[in-house]
Design a protein around this motif. Structure first.
Motif, short mmCIF file in Angstrom:
data_model
loop_
_atom_site.label_atom_id
_atom_site.label_comp_id
_atom_site.label_asym_id
_atom_site.label_seq_id
_atom_site.Cartn_x
_atom_site.Cartn_y
_atom_site.Cartn_z
N LEU A 14 66.23 -21.27 -15.31
CA LEU A 14 64.84 -21.25 -14.84
C LEU A 14 64.20 -22.65 -14.79
CD1 LEU A 14 62.41 -19.67 -13.89
CD2 LEU A 14 61.82 -19.22 -16.27
N LYS A 15 64.39 -23.41 -15.86
CA LYS A 15 63.64 -24.67 -16.00
C LYS A 15 63.90 -25.66 -14.86
CE LYS A 15 62.14 -26.54 -20.33
NZ LYS A 15 62.59 -27.21 -21.55
N PRO A 16 65.15 -25.89 -14.47
CA PRO A 16 65.38 -26.84 -13.36
C PRO A 16 64.72 -26.37 -12.06
CG PRO A 16 67.44 -26.32 -14.49
CD PRO A 16 66.41 -25.39 -15.04
N GLN A 17 64.72 -25.05 -11.83
CA GLN A 17 64.12 -24.53 -10.59
C GLN A 17 62.60 -24.67 -10.63
OE1 GLN A 17 66.01 -21.42 -8.43
NE2 GLN A 17 67.19 -20.79 -10.22
N LEU A 18 62.04 -24.50 -11.84
CA LEU A 18 60.59 -24.66 -12.02
C LEU A 18 60.20 -26.11 -11.73
CD1 LEU A 18 58.12 -23.05 -13.05
CD2 LEU A 18 58.66 -23.86 -15.35
N ALA A 26 60.54 -26.88 -8.04
CA ALA A 26 59.47 -26.27 -7.25
C ALA A 26 58.18 -27.07 -7.39
CB ALA A 26 59.25 -24.82 -7.69
N ILE A 27 57.91 -27.58 -8.60
CA ILE A 27 56.72 -28.41 -8.80
C ILE A 27 56.86 -29.70 -7.98
CG2 ILE A 27 55.38 -29.76 -10.47
CD1 ILE A 27 55.97 -27.60 -12.55
N ALA A 28 58.06 -30.29 -8.03
CA ALA A 28 58.29 -31.54 -7.28
C ALA A 28 58.16 -31.28 -5.78
CB ALA A 28 59.68 -32.09 -7.62
N ASP A 29 58.64 -30.14 -5.32
CA ASP A 29 58.62 -29.83 -3.88
C ASP A 29 57.21 -29.54 -3.36
OD1 ASP A 29 61.30 -30.12 -3.75
OD2 ASP A 29 61.78 -27.97 -3.73
N HIS A 39 52.78 -23.82 -5.62
CA HIS A 39 54.05 -23.42 -5.02
C HIS A 39 55.01 -22.93 -6.11
CE1 HIS A 39 57.70 -23.49 -2.64
NE2 HIS A 39 58.22 -24.41 -3.43
N ALA A 40 55.02 -23.64 -7.24
CA ALA A 40 55.92 -23.27 -8.33
C ALA A 40 55.57 -21.90 -8.92
CB ALA A 40 55.89 -24.34 -9.42
N GLN A 52 59.92 -19.37 -27.22
CA GLN A 52 59.75 -20.39 -26.19
C GLN A 52 58.49 -21.18 -26.52
OE1 GLN A 52 62.11 -20.35 -23.18
NE2 GLN A 52 62.96 -19.62 -25.11
N ILE A 53 58.66 -22.47 -26.71
CA ILE A 53 57.57 -23.32 -27.21
C ILE A 53 56.90 -24.07 -26.06
CG2 ILE A 53 57.05 -25.24 -28.78
CD1 ILE A 53 57.93 -22.70 -30.20
N VAL A 54 55.59 -24.27 -26.19
CA VAL A 54 54.83 -24.98 -25.15
C VAL A 54 55.13 -26.48 -25.19
CG1 VAL A 54 52.53 -25.54 -24.30
CG2 VAL A 54 53.02 -23.24 -25.15
N GLU A 55 55.68 -26.96 -24.08
CA GLU A 55 55.97 -28.39 -23.89
C GLU A 55 54.94 -28.94 -22.90
OE1 GLU A 55 59.92 -28.43 -22.27
OE2 GLU A 55 60.65 -27.06 -23.81
N PRO A 56 54.91 -30.26 -22.70
CA PRO A 56 53.94 -30.82 -21.74
C PRO A 56 54.01 -30.13 -20.38
CG PRO A 56 54.94 -32.59 -23.00
CD PRO A 56 55.65 -31.32 -23.42
N LEU A 57 55.22 -29.89 -19.86
CA LEU A 57 55.40 -29.24 -18.56
C LEU A 57 54.66 -27.90 -18.45
CD1 LEU A 57 57.12 -28.67 -15.87
CD2 LEU A 57 58.81 -27.65 -17.40
N CYS A 58 54.64 -27.15 -19.53
CA CYS A 58 54.11 -25.78 -19.52
C CYS A 58 52.59 -25.76 -19.36
CB CYS A 58 54.47 -25.05 -20.80
SG CYS A 58 56.13 -25.39 -21.44
#
Ligand code: HEC
Length: 184
Positions: free
Chosen positions: A41-45, A48-51, A56-57, A135-141
């Motif tokens: 999941l994470k790489p696709q997330l 999608a954010i980059a795209d 969109h993500a 699942q822990i909240v990271e900056p990305l989340c």
């Protein structure tokens, strides 16, 4: 007599196999499934954010996250899902009684300083082997689960998840867990 011996051997073998499964193989298999979920999941997330940015993500995640859970369940024969005390996906992520207890316990442990990687639980409940990994909240989340969401993010979330509870989190908190189970 011979039948008795065979029966005794069969039971011993069966007990051993079960012991091996529940004692060793099941935790390893469940942990591997949880890791694969995140790894898929994470790489696709991020992509999608980059795209197309977070909105969109969100659209991508709404499709992909349930699809990954279903694909891993089909492939492994385990039930693989994600749950949270503050669910976003109201049809999939609402915890049952055991999951709720474990999530509350994860929150307590997290507040007491237990490392994120240690926040997992396993138990045999009603004939099922059950496993959960926090699942822990990271900056990305924070973009989609944090306190200060962009108005475009809020709008998109409202569109896809009118019953969304999964915002207001800060770094390091438990966002939810991957929950994995199978019948013994
Ligand atoms: C681009 C926005 C976005 C980002 C960034 C994001 N999420 Fe989510 N999250 C979602 C969406 C959308 C769902 C609902 C997916 C579904 O329908 O299953 C979700 C659902 C979840 C769930 C399942 C439980 C529930 O409430 O439905 C967990 C757990 C979760 N996210 C954790 C995280 C973590 C941890 C991070 C950071 C590593 C993260 N999310 C980053 C959008 C995001």
């Amino acid at each position: 007599m011979r039948i008795l011996v065979f029966t005794a051997l069969w039971f011993a073998g069966h007990a051993l196999a079960l012991g091996a499964d529940t004692g060793n193989a099941y935790p390893t298999q469940a942990a591997a499934l949880a890791e694969r979920f995140v790894g898929m999941l994470k790489p696709q997330l991020k992509q999608a954010i980059a795209d197309g940015g977070p909105t969109h993500a969100i659209a991508v995640c709404a499709d992909i996250a349930p699809a990954i859970a279903d694909a891993l369940s089909d492939e492994s024969g385990w039930s693989v899902k994600r749950v949270s005390l503050k669910s976003r996906n109201a049809s999939r992520a609402i915890p049952d009684a055991w999951e709720q207890e474990v999530l509350l316990d994860f929150d307590r442990q997290q507040a007491a300083g237990v490392a994120a990687a240690e926040l997992h639980a396993e138990e045999v409940v009603n004939g099922q082997y059950r496993y959960m990994q926090a699942q822990i909240v990271e900056p990305l989340c924070l973009v989609c689960h944090g306190e200060a969401l962009g108005s475009d993010v809020q709008e998109t979330l409202q569109e896809y998840y009118p019953d969304d509870w999964a915002t207001g989190y800060s770094l390091g908190e438990v966002r939810g867990a991957i929950s994995i189970s199978r019948n013994l």
